[in-house]
Design a protein around this motif. Structure first.
Motif, mmCIF file in Angstrom:
data_model
loop_
_atom_site.group_PDB
_atom_site.id
_atom_site.type_symbol
_atom_site.label_atom_id
_atom_site.label_comp_id
_atom_site.label_asym_id
_atom_site.label_seq_id
_atom_site.Cartn_x
_atom_site.Cartn_y
_atom_site.Cartn_z
ATOM 1 N N ASN A 1 53.762 24.495 46.263
ATOM 2 C CA ASN A 1 53.876 25.782 47.214
ATOM 3 C C ASN A 1 52.694 26.543 47.072
ATOM 4 O OD1 ASN A 1 54.709 27.885 48.478
ATOM 5 N ND2 ASN A 1 56.667 27.804 47.149
ATOM 6 N N PRO A 2 51.962 26.825 48.089
ATOM 7 C CA PRO A 2 50.794 27.487 48.096
ATOM 8 C C PRO A 2 51.173 29.178 47.957
ATOM 9 C CG PRO A 2 51.287 27.351 50.566
ATOM 10 C CD PRO A 2 52.108 26.484 49.529
ATOM 11 N N LEU A 3 52.399 29.536 48.392
ATOM 12 C CA LEU A 3 52.745 31.138 48.437
ATOM 13 C C LEU A 3 52.588 31.718 47.175
ATOM 14 C CD1 LEU A 3 53.603 33.238 50.157
ATOM 15 C CD2 LEU A 3 55.720 32.973 49.422
ATOM 16 N N PRO A 4 53.111 31.104 45.810
ATOM 17 C CA PRO A 4 52.957 31.910 44.687
ATOM 18 C C PRO A 4 51.561 31.882 44.305
ATOM 19 C CG PRO A 4 54.684 30.287 44.476
ATOM 20 C CD PRO A 4 54.077 30.007 45.794
ATOM 21 N N HIS A 5 50.661 30.964 44.839
ATOM 22 C CA HIS A 5 49.306 31.165 44.245
ATOM 23 C C HIS A 5 48.609 32.329 44.930
ATOM 24 C CE1 HIS A 5 49.453 26.320 43.175
ATOM 25 N NE2 HIS A 5 50.393 27.392 42.493
ATOM 26 N N VAL A 6 48.964 32.437 46.114
ATOM 27 C CA VAL A 6 48.315 33.467 47.095
ATOM 28 C C VAL A 6 49.037 34.916 46.371
ATOM 29 C CG1 VAL A 6 48.347 34.550 49.344
ATOM 30 C CG2 VAL A 6 48.407 32.264 49.164
ATOM 31 N N LEU A 7 50.250 34.907 46.099
ATOM 32 C CA LEU A 7 50.726 35.960 45.489
ATOM 33 C C LEU A 7 49.678 36.536 44.333
ATOM 34 C CD1 LEU A 7 54.605 35.531 45.732
ATOM 35 C CD2 LEU A 7 52.930 36.949 47.063
ATOM 36 N N ILE A 8 49.543 35.457 43.495
ATOM 37 C CA ILE A 8 49.044 35.788 42.082
ATOM 38 C C ILE A 8 47.559 36.076 42.442
ATOM 39 C CG2 ILE A 8 47.985 33.801 40.986
ATOM 40 C CD1 ILE A 8 51.059 35.847 40.130
ATOM 41 N N LEU A 9 47.070 35.733 43.385
ATOM 42 C CA LEU A 9 45.680 36.235 43.540
ATOM 43 C C LEU A 9 45.825 37.884 43.861
ATOM 44 C CD1 LEU A 9 43.895 34.047 46.257
ATOM 45 C CD2 LEU A 9 43.117 34.469 43.881
ATOM 46 N N ALA B 1 61.736 32.022 42.110
ATOM 47 C CA ALA B 1 61.766 30.870 41.793
ATOM 48 C C ALA B 1 63.531 30.152 42.135
ATOM 49 C CB ALA B 1 61.717 30.580 40.194
ATOM 50 N N GLU B 2 64.331 30.957 42.164
ATOM 51 C CA GLU B 2 66.014 30.794 42.476
ATOM 52 C C GLU B 2 65.993 30.530 44.112
ATOM 53 O OE1 GLU B 2 69.103 30.408 40.845
ATOM 54 O OE2 GLU B 2 67.744 29.444 39.481
ATOM 55 N N THR B 3 65.280 31.610 44.690
ATOM 56 C CA THR B 3 65.630 31.424 46.021
ATOM 57 C C THR B 3 64.535 30.890 47.141
ATOM 58 O OG1 THR B 3 64.774 33.620 46.366
ATOM 59 C CG2 THR B 3 67.297 33.384 45.728
ATOM 60 N N GLY B 4 63.380 31.173 46.723
ATOM 61 C CA GLY B 4 62.077 30.816 47.469
ATOM 62 C C GLY B 4 61.772 31.692 48.519
#
Lengths: 119, 494, 488
Positions: free
Chosen positions: A72-80, B186-189
């Motif tokens: 999932n790329p979204l968390p990586h973007v967020l963390i940037l 993490a739970e809901t996306g």
């Protein structure tokens, strides 16, 4: 039991770093060490996000032939973004320390309080 | 269509203006630009509120990405209300800023000061506008980082240590919020507030959700200066430049209250509050906060610190309102967010005027000053009455709603705590009144003149607003009521 | 002028006067002219309102609606106009008196004094004309706050302490007890309007009525029912005109007036008697009457003695309300006016003695009456009216109060009233007796002491004549009180 420890090793690392950083912030009287602790604390959260984004057997989220599962790329973007925030916080904290050092001649918390008679 | 763009403009205009301000030559020009920007924001916020006041919602998709994937700005009555408070306070603070900043801030730093001020405004307005939890975190950090800078610009060196302390506490709080958001994600996306709310409902009993909730609440509580996490606040308010104290006291904790409401009731829902001991926790902390912070305020010997502790107590009222978890309780909280901004804005402005003339806010330097500075003193007096909750002032309306909310649930203890809180407020406000009005003037005071008109006018605008909103409450009560209902809080039934 | 405008004018005029007084602060004579003109105009306006009210006009005006369904509303009804007549006419007389007193006593900050005085009267009229409990509460609180600087006027440590007690007790009782009572009333009844027969009957569980009623009686701290009476003696540090008008008439009467209003229009007498809400409270009133009289006997300072006498007399009105019968209410309402004229005479005399002879202790006044015959004569008339002897107005109110106790068969309360009258004799009459027939303590002669300034004497003579007149012609007050009490 082993599963819990080994299967979630990334989370254990996160928790360890988080607690280590948090403890440093609270316990250390040296302002630089406080900022260092704060950085470790923040970094642990970055790791948490990156772990969340990982999908088992997934690959880098770039569309290519032969791959169907992507992380999932979204968390990586967020963390940037969060990293940027963290860096600015550290920078600002260090800048403040420089100013404090100029004003007080020390960066030890107890000595500062002693000069201000504030404890 | 134009309304949708307005909601974005409210954030973009000050954001673009900030670097421009930083590049302007030092002097009055940066102030003028900031003033224009903040008045523009006020107009937009007023317009925005007029659109959503009937209960409708404005949705703006950032970059054309549809929610829940893209970032959505979602404006309902509550967002618009908070945005109006923020831009209103900014607009009224800036005329006040001109003279005090010239005194407090070295001339070559004025451009930077106003640039940071604008950034702080961007952050706060962004929090009010956004419908995305991660975006909210980013705006929270923008506002926090800029407020650390603003506080550190205080004259005394303790401003530096206070700002540093605030930085540590604030960053811990923000990081807690980040952890909580991560767990919930993490739970809901999803990160969209409306979408989160939908997806969380089936899994309200999951332990990860509970953990995430705990992190989020503690994180916001730090920003909120909720008792017992309030230790950073008194020093930060005391050592900051006067105009910063005014602005932060009237806005920063209020925005945190908004975040708390939005996250707890908007994202997690009223049901979640009811099945977990969240409401009891709010009530407990609120009770202790009201009483202990008020008692601490009584023992202060410095007006600014006294007012800061009073702020902690007032925020605790709002937490009590949340703990009651009913339409009336939330309405009371929102009404008080507005009224307290008026009260504390006026009080800190008056306090800044004292500092401007006397150079100190310590009681020992203010003896008999009421006769030298009658307008400033009267402003403190009237705003103080409003803080106590004397009828005819805005504070009374808040207190009335808090009491109604408590009595509706027959929570006699809460009702008693609210009344006790206003009694303690009588005691600490009367301390200031006695020092300034009844003590014989000390030598340093004899030659002091009344504060300049540019300080008095904004101060008195807020004082008159305190009286006006004590009689005419269409704006405050109606908007707060419809906001509370939109938040999905059920009316209280036995 | 329309009825609404007239009513607004009555409440606002003192405030406008206050601004005028502030503007004329630099020219004392002009300032006094403004005060007198305002007082006379207000008095005339109130009398006009009275005559229109008697002709059956409904005078009511809404100012704002701060809370949904609850407005700031002024409305004229019989009890209110009675109180307004007393307050406004006595303000005029007190203003005359104050000019002589303040100049004779060389007080500081006179402009502030006159301005705040006007504000206090404005809010008193607001209390009198309040159309619902919220408005009453609003004016009640402003009255407390605006009189605070008047009590602290001298600026000495003693004044500061007294003022702190004053504002502390009054604010505490009103914020904690009265506000709570108002909120409970609103939660239960859904309204705060003053309505014939009350708004609580049938909505409040009778078992709770006693508790709520107690919250009102004690929450209205200005009624000075023991144990919340300490503020009144503390307020005696104020200049005498303040004690005379505010702490014998306006402020304290606002308290008992509020008690009557709550009794008649919030609870309703039927509900009170049927629920037994007054059963045990009435003994607080009875106890206050006796205890305060007993304390008054021990006080040597004349103003303090009068203060405790006021506490005792206020509880007469509270007792009248608590009897919850036509006779009791009639007596209570009538006592507001009768006591006002008598007590203000006593305070005027006390102030005159202070200005002319600089004496404040009763034991120092032996023989002083021969040097100041008019002052001590006025004191005698006032005392007799308070005691309730004919031919003075005070007799009527005591008469109806006594009738009320007989009507309800409360013989013990009747004996309380009689015992209190005896005590009144014991602590009031020694002052004129000692003044006229006693000897000065250390044998000094009073040859150089003259009567107080003319304006002081004039005020005293007017009020003592009023005491006499009210015996023969109590009709306006009697009719208003009767209407309020719901009698035929």
């Amino acid at each position: 039991m082993i599963d819990i420890i080994v299967g979630h090793y990334n989370y254990w690392v996160v928790i360890f770093l988080m607690m280590a950083g948090f403890y440093t912030v609270i316990d250390r009287g040296n302002l630089i060490k406080k900022i260092a602790g704060l950085s470790i604390f923040q970094t642990s959260v970055f790791l948490l996000y990156i772990s969340i984004g990982y999908v088992s057997d997934g690959t880098t989220p770039i569309i290519a032939e032969g791959f169907t599962r992507y992380s999932n790329p979204l968390p990586h973007v967020l963390i940037l973004t969060a990293i940027v925030v963290g860096v600015s916080t550290t920078a600002l904290g260090l800048a403040l320390i420089v100013r404090i050092n100029e004003a007080y001649g020390t960066i030890e918390e107890d000595e500062i309080h002693e000069q201000d008679k504030s404890l | 269509m134009i309304e949708q763009n307005l909601s974005l403009l409210l954030v973009v205009i000050p954001l673009l203006a900030a670097p421009v301000t930083a590049m302007l030559p030092a002097g009055r020009l940066p102030w003028l630009l900031t003033l224009i920007v903040s008045w523009t924001c006020l107009v937009i916020a007023g317009w925005q509120l007029s659109v959503v006041i009937d209960g409708s919602v404005i949705s703006y998709e950032l970059g054309g990405w549809a929610p829940p994937w893209g970032i959505e700005y979602r404006i309902d009555a509550m967002n618009a209300f908070v945005a109006l408070i923020l831009s209103g306070i900014a607009a009224i603070t800036l005329p006040y800023a001109l003279r005090t900043v010239e005194k407090d801030i070295p001339r070559h730093q004025t451009s930077l000061f106003y640039a940071v001020f604008l950034l702080c405004l961007v952050g706060l307005l962004g929090i009010a506008q956004t419908g995305d939890v991660f975006n909210l975190f980013v705006f929270l950090e923008i506002s926090s980082l800029s407020s650390y800078v603003l506080i550190a610009m205080g004259e005394q060196r303790r401003a530096l240590t206070s700002a540093f302390q605030y930085l540590i506490m604030g960053t811990i709080g923000a990081t807690f919020l980040l952890i909580g958001i991560g767990l919930v994600y993490a739970e809901t996306g999803t990160l969209n507030m409306v979408d989160l709310n939908l997806r969380l409902q089936p899994i309200l009993d999951h332990r990860t959700v509970h953990t995430g909730f705990a992190f989020i609440v503690v994180g916001i509580a730090l920003k909120l200066a909720l008792f017992p996490l309030h230790l950073w606040l008194p020093n930060a308010y005391k050592y900051a430049p006067s105009v910063v104290s005014v602005f932060l006291a009237a806005t920063a904790t209020k925005v945190a209250v908004y975040i708390m409401l939005r996250m707890v009731f908007g994202v997690f829902s009223n049901d979640f509050v009811r099945i977990t001991p969240t409401d009891q926790m709010f009530l407990l902390l609120g009770i202790f906060g009201v009483i202990l912070a008020s008692v601490t305020a009584i023992y202060q010997t410095d007006v600014k610190r006294l007012l800061a502790y009073s702020s902690v107590a007032q925020v605790s009222y709002m937490v009590l309102g949340m703990g009651l978890a009913s339409v009336l309780g939330i309405t009371a909280t929102l009404v008080h967010v507005f009224n307290h901004a008026l009260i504390k804005g006026a009080l800190f402005m008056a306090c800044g005027a004292l500092v401007y003339r006397v150079g100190s806010s310590q009681f020992e330097n203010l003896n008999g000053l009421g006769r030298q500075m009658p307008w400033t003193f009267s402003a403190i007096f009237i705003a103080g009455l409003s803080l106590i909750g004397i009828p005819g002032t805005a504070g009374f309306i808040s207190k009335w709603y808090f009491m109604l909310a408590a009595l509706e649930q027959q929570s006699w203890l809460i009702a008693l705590v609210i009344l006790l809180g206003s009694l303690l407020a009588v005691v600490y406000m009367w301390k200031i009144v006695e020092v300034m009005f009844l003590r014989p003037a000390s030598d340093n005071v004899a030659s002091v003149k009344e504060a300049p008109v540019s300080l008095l006018i904004p101060m008195w605008v807020l004082v008159i607003a305190n009286i006006y909103f004590g009689f005419y409450t269409e704006l405050t009560v109606n908007v707060a009521d419809s906001a509370a209902r939109l938040l999905g809080v059920a009316a209280y039934h036995e | 002028m329309s009825d609404q405008q007239l009513l607004l004018l009555a409440v606002l005029l003192p405030f406008i006067g206050a601004i005028g007084i502030m503007l004329c602060g630099r020219w004392p004579n002009l300032r006094e002219v403004v005060t007198l003109t305002t007082a006379a105009t207000v008095c005339a306006v109130v009398i006009t309102i009275y005559s229109r009210f008697n002709n059956g006009a409904l005078l009511a005006v809404d100012i704002a609606e701060p809370l949904p369904g609850l407005s700031i509303r002024f409305e004229v009804e019989s009890l209110g106009i009675l109180f307004a007549l007393v307050a406004s006419s006595l303000w005029l007389i007190t203003s005359i008196y104050a000019i002589g007193y303040m100049r004779g006593h060389h007080e500081l900050n006179q402009t502030r004094f006159y301005a705040l005085f006007a504000v206090a009267i404005g809010t008193t009229l607001g209390v009198a004309f309040a159309g619902n409990l919220l408005t009453l509460f609003l004016c009640y609180e402003i009255l407390t706050i605006s009189t605070y600087p008047l009590v602290a006027h001298a600026g000495t440590d003693e004044a500061r302490r007294g003022a702190r007690t004053y504002v502390g007790i009054l604010l505490t009782t009103s914020i904690v007890l009265l506000l709570l009572a108002i909120l409970i009333t609103y939660t239960v009844a859904g309204s705060l309007d003053f309505r014939e027969g009350g708004i609580l009957a049938g909505k409040l569980d009778p078992a709770w009525a006693g508790l709520l009623y107690a919250l009102f009686i004690f929450g209205i701290g200005k009624a000075a029912v023991m144990p919340f009476h300490r503020w009144l003696p503390a307020a005696m540090v104020a200049p005498t005109p303040v004690s005379a008008l505010l702490h014998a008439v306006a402020v304290v009467k606002a308290g008992v007036f509020a008690v009557l209003k709550v009794t008649i229009y919030i609870f309703g007498t039927d509900f009170i008697t049927s629920s037994g809400a007054n059963d045990w409270l009435i003994w607080f009133a009875g106890g206050t009457i006796l205890l305060a009289s007993a304390v008054a006997m021990t006080k040597d300072n004349l103003k303090l003695r009068l203060a405790y006498s006021t506490i005792s007399q206020l509880s007469y009105v509270v007792l009248g309300a608590l009897l919850a019968t036509n006779m009791g209410l009639l007596g209570g309402a009538l006592h507001i006016s009768m006591h006002a004229f008598a007590k203000i005479t006593l305070f005027f005399a006390a102030g005159a003695i202070l200005v002319a002879a600089n004496k404040s202790d009763v034991s120092d006044m032996g023989g002083l009456g021969r040097a100041m015959p008019i002052t001590f004569g006025a004191f005698l008339i006032g005392s007799l009216s308070i005691i309730g002897l004919p031919p003075f107005g005070g007799m009527w109110s005591k008469w109806y109060l006594g009738m009320g106790t007989v009507e309800t068969g409360q013989w013990l309360l009747l004996s309380v009233l009689l015992a209190s009258s005896l005590l009144n004799i014991a602590y009031l009459l020694p002052v004129p007796v000692r003044g006229f027939f006693g000897k000065s303590r250390d044998g000094t002669s009073y040859a150089q002491i003259q009567e107080a300034p003319l304006s002081c004497l004039l005020a005293m003579v007017i009020t003592s004549l009023a005491c006499l007149l009210l015996f023969f012609y109590p009709d306006p007050f009697y009719e208003l009180a009767l209407k309020a009490a719901g009698g035929k």
